[in-house]
Design an enzyme around this catalytic site. Structure first.
Site, PDB file in Angstrom:
ATOM      1  N   CYS A  56      64.933 -42.470 -53.161  1.00 23.63           N
ATOM      2  CA  CYS A  56      64.366 -43.551 -52.363  1.00 23.63           C
ATOM      3  C   CYS A  56      64.039 -44.732 -53.265  1.00 23.63           C
ATOM      4  CB  CYS A  56      63.109 -43.057 -51.660  1.00 23.63           C
ATOM      5  SG  CYS A  56      63.362 -41.529 -50.723  1.00 23.63           S
ATOM      6  N   ARG A  78      69.235 -47.723 -52.290  1.00 23.82           N
ATOM      7  CA  ARG A  78      68.744 -46.406 -52.695  1.00 23.82           C
ATOM      8  C   ARG A  78      68.440 -45.505 -51.505  1.00 23.82           C
ATOM      9  NH1 ARG A  78      67.152 -46.127 -58.025  1.00 23.82           N
ATOM     10  NH2 ARG A  78      65.879 -44.314 -57.535  1.00 23.82           N
ATOM     11  N   TRP A 130      65.661 -42.303 -48.302  1.00 27.82           N
ATOM     12  CA  TRP A 130      66.838 -41.458 -48.090  1.00 27.82           C
ATOM     13  C   TRP A 130      66.307 -40.048 -47.926  1.00 27.82           C
ATOM     14  CZ3 TRP A 130      69.459 -37.346 -50.438  1.00 27.82           C
ATOM     15  CH2 TRP A 130      70.791 -37.164 -50.033  1.00 27.82           C
ATOM     16  N   ASN A 140      59.322 -41.418 -54.692  1.00 27.21           N
ATOM     17  CA  ASN A 140      60.751 -41.200 -54.883  1.00 27.21           C
ATOM     18  C   ASN A 140      60.914 -39.906 -55.654  1.00 27.21           C
ATOM     19  OD1 ASN A 140      63.547 -41.405 -55.375  1.00 27.21           O
ATOM     20  ND2 ASN A 140      63.201 -42.590 -57.246  1.00 27.21           N
ATOM     21  N   GLY A 141      61.608 -38.932 -55.076  1.00 27.84           N
ATOM     22  CA  GLY A 141      61.811 -37.661 -55.754  1.00 27.84           C
ATOM     23  C   GLY A 141      61.651 -36.493 -54.807  1.00 27.84           C
ATOM     24  N   GLU A 175      89.623 -40.138 -57.043  1.00 27.65           N
ATOM     25  CA  GLU A 175      88.649 -41.212 -56.859  1.00 27.65           C
ATOM     26  C   GLU A 175      89.038 -42.093 -55.672  1.00 27.65           C
ATOM     27  OE1 GLU A 175      85.587 -44.055 -57.205  1.00 27.65           O
ATOM     28  OE2 GLU A 175      85.768 -41.908 -57.656  1.00 27.65           O
ATOM     29  N   LYS A 217      86.720 -42.876 -52.353  1.00 29.16           N
ATOM     30  CA  LYS A 217      86.364 -44.222 -51.899  1.00 29.16           C
ATOM     31  C   LYS A 217      86.658 -44.401 -50.417  1.00 29.16           C
ATOM     32  CE  LYS A 217      84.396 -45.958 -55.130  1.00 29.16           C
ATOM     33  NZ  LYS A 217      83.854 -44.629 -55.177  1.00 29.16           N
ATOM     34  N   GLU A 264      84.179 -42.275 -48.235  1.00 31.59           N
ATOM     35  CA  GLU A 264      82.754 -42.604 -48.207  1.00 31.59           C
ATOM     36  C   GLU A 264      82.449 -43.903 -47.490  1.00 31.59           C
ATOM     37  OE1 GLU A 264      80.924 -42.984 -52.064  1.00 31.59           O
ATOM     38  OE2 GLU A 264      82.655 -43.995 -52.904  1.00 31.59           O
ATOM     39  N   HIS A 274     102.750 -25.432 -52.320  1.00 38.81           N
ATOM     40  CA  HIS A 274     101.903 -24.236 -52.360  1.00 38.81           C
ATOM     41  C   HIS A 274     100.892 -24.218 -51.217  1.00 38.81           C
ATOM     42  CE1 HIS A 274     103.558 -22.938 -56.189  1.00 38.81           C
ATOM     43  NE2 HIS A 274     103.464 -24.191 -56.601  1.00 38.81           N
ATOM     44  N   LYS A 327      72.697 -44.761 -53.241  1.00 39.34           N
ATOM     45  CA  LYS A 327      73.333 -45.177 -54.492  1.00 39.34           C
ATOM     46  C   LYS A 327      73.036 -44.228 -55.645  1.00 39.34           C
ATOM     47  CE  LYS A 327      75.576 -48.039 -57.175  1.00 39.34           C
ATOM     48  NZ  LYS A 327      77.043 -48.146 -57.041  1.00 39.34           N
TER      49      LYS A 327
END
Length: 610
Positions: A2, A27, A74, A100-101, A482, A486, A489, A505, A605
């Site tokens: 957060c 965040r 978040w 935050n945590g 990657e 992108k 997300e 396969h 983020k």
């Protein structure tokens, strides 16, 4: 993960808190809220959803007062809701906390507090903190906070206010980032520097186990045990404009366009004047240590992990040292084989990624030398690593990483070349040749950006599909992973990346008429094999776009539906170019679908919890 802010001074705090939260909304944006000391005591307004919802509430119920704290969330404990939004209070509403945590033992603490007769109004771990502080309060908020955190286990950055002592704002850091901003007759706290830049450039960066007591005219720093400490003030030289969109529609597009500068800045001062040799004066590793490296373990999460896949190719190709890649959240739990001859490289844009920090500590515990590649000077990972290579990408605001990823690739290339120099695995001529190619990359990226309209047209086409696949071999496969991330997300299109040789396969079962497939075909050594795999896709009805060099366009058009050409560089450096194309594809696909490009759903983020 957060964002928190705090203010104490002589101005009305509401506007300062809200503006600070805007800089931290990357965040987390499940909810937001502020608490302010008003003439009627400690008042709180908070709201589910984006910060705009909070602003709308405040228009009808403004909070007037010169001290306050704010939070953008978040969710980790408790679903996003008004009740679970921060700030939280105890049941008397005299103590307010932003956090935050994660408090790992919050359920145990909550049960104890409920047994003592305290009542809770949310599902969060944070509310436990406000009740603990209230229980421990005996006329001194600083001591109450110190006592409360002795019961807490986990990660926390805290901002604490109490109505009983309205002239104090208490801040605590333990395994979550926290910055103290110093002003004239006012002081600030924030999870990240951009939140404070509009108001001050003078900051303290708290370390784990430290706290600060802010008043209007002073800041006292101390350990959480209460021992006073001194700290050198840092003057931030960032231009505040770098934290704004700079005329671009979104931060992500701005940051994609900033990559040429990020490449140049990350290389700046790390070559001799002739550009023929790598110089890394910031490294503490001796030549003897470098020569004694027996193996390398690259540990990271998400996009940084994908940069590490490219880094593996660079180190093995240039320095001839065996390299393993690990997802940080898995690293500790597989009992990695680490010796004093192991070099552990941890990669994190923020330098605060919880799983990566834990992996760093695991490496240290097993006697390894740890090198960090990070974008944030003074971050936890940067401070705890034995050596640090800072990527000079500048602030990255969009949740989807672009310039941080490519700057990490540049850092890996520099480090791999440095290892090769010291270990004598490449000739001086070859090293100079590679460095010359690296110095051409910024201009080559600019040429890709000039053709973004062609990329946009194809992105609008793929936005109409539900599924898409990326294929590649070697470092093209690393870039495919990657690229797929992108697209997923920010556009929410289901996308997967596969090693092209693995198609037969099992993966070919997913290919059907009209499914878009993007084939990265930049590696000369395996180009024929990649073309063979493309033909397998075409035979099943797949629609193929190839990303390749200009010299191969005509030949590939015999086997694919479309081609996007990128400039020619050395095969090992191609990821620094090809990824720019797929970043733009993801961006424009998301735009075509009407999504919030900078703030994709369910993501934040900086992942500062495990």
């Amino acid at each position: 993960m957060c964002g928190i802010v705090g203010y104490i001074g002589n101005q009305n705090s509401q506007g300062i808190l809200v503006e600070g939260l805007k800089k931290l909304e990357y965040r987390g944006y499940d909810s937001a809220g502020i608490a302010v000391f008003t003439k009627d005591g400690l008042q709180i307004v908070k709201s589910l959803g984006r910060l705009a919802n909070l602003e709308n509430k405040l228009e009808g119920h403004p909070l007037v007062g010169s001290a306050g704290i704010g939070h953008t969330r978040w969710a980790t404990h408790g679903k996003p809701s008004d009740a679970n939004s921060h700030p939280h209070t105890d049941e008397t509403h005299k103590f307010s906390v932003v956090h935050n945590g994660i408090i790992e033992n919050y359920l145990e603490l909550k049960e104890q507090l409920m047994a003592e007769g305290r009542h809770f109004s949310s599902e969060t771990d944070t509310e436990v903190i406000s009740h603990l502080i209230a229980r421990e309060y005996d006329g001194d908020i600083v001591k109450a906070v110190q006592k409360a955190i002795q019961f807490m286990r986990g990660a926390f950055a805290l901002g604490v206010l109490t109505e009983y002592e309205p002239d104090k704002l208490v801040a605590v850091r333990q395994a979550s980032p926290l910055i103290i901003g110093l002003g004239d007759g006012e002081n600030f706290i924030g999870s990240d520097i951009p939140a404070l830049l509009e108001y001050t450039r003078n900051v303290y960066i708290l370390n784990d186990g430290e706290m600060a007591v802010l008043s209007r005219d002073a800041v006292e720093l101390m350990t959480i045990e209460g021992n006073f400490i001194s700290r050198e003030m840092i003057t931030v030289d960032w231009d505040a404009v770098t934290a704004e969109k700079g005329g671009y529609e979104h931060f992500m597009l701005k940051e994609i366009h900033e990559q040429p500068k990020a490449y140049r800045d990350t290389m700046l001062g790390r070559m001799n004047p002739e550009g023929t040799k790598v110089i890394l004066p910031e490294l503490k590793m001796t030549e003897e240590q470098i020569k004694n490296i027996k193996n390398v373990q690259i540990v990271a999460c998400g996009t940084a992990y994908h940069a590490g896949l490219v880094g593996r190719n660079l180190i093995e190709s240039l320095a001839r040292i065996p390299v393993e890649n690990d997802i940080a959240s898995e690293y500790r739990y597989r009992s990695p084989i680490v010796t004093p001859e192991t070099l552990v490289i941890v990669v994190s844009q923020s330098g605060e990624t919880a799983d990566t920090l834990a992996a760093l500590r695991e490496g240290h515990a097993n006697g390894a030398h740890v090198l960090a590649i990070t974008n944030v000077v003074g971050s936890s990972i940067a401070r705890e690593a034995d050596d640090v290579l800072v990527t000079l990408a500048g602030p990255e605001i969009a949740v989807a990483s672009t310039k941080a990823y490519t700057s990490q690739i540049i850092a890996f290339a520099l480090f791999a070349l440095y290892l090769a120099e010291v270990r004598g695995t490449q000739s001086e001529k070859e090293i100079a040749h590679i460095l010359a190619a690296m110095q051409s990359l910024p201009e080559q990226v600019e040429s890709i950006l000039e053709k973004k309209d062609d990329i946009k047209a194809y992105a609008e086409h793929i936005s109409k599909h539900e599924h898409l696949f990326y294929l590649g071999r070697g470092v093209d496969y690393a870039v495919a992973q990657e690229s797929s991330l992108k697209l997923k997300e920010i556009s929410y299109i289901h996308s997967e990346a596969y090693a092209a040789g693995e198609l037969k396969h099992g993966t070919l079962a997913l290919i059907e008429e009209g499914v878009p497939v993007i084939a990265l075909a930049t590696q000369e050594a395996v180009l024929e094999k990649t073309v063979s795999n493309i033909k397998e896709v075409k035979a099943r009805g797949g629609e193929v776009l190839a990303i390749t060099h200009q010299e191969h366009v005509n030949d590939l058009l015999k086997s694919v539906d479309r081609v996007i050409a990128i400039p020619k560089t050395l095969p090992m450096l191609t990821p620094a170019l090809s990824i720019v194309t797929t970043q733009l594809l993801a961006y424009y696909a998301s735009l075509a679908l009407g999504h919030d490009v900078d703030k994709p759903r369910n993501l934040a983020k900086s992942v500062t919890v495990e």
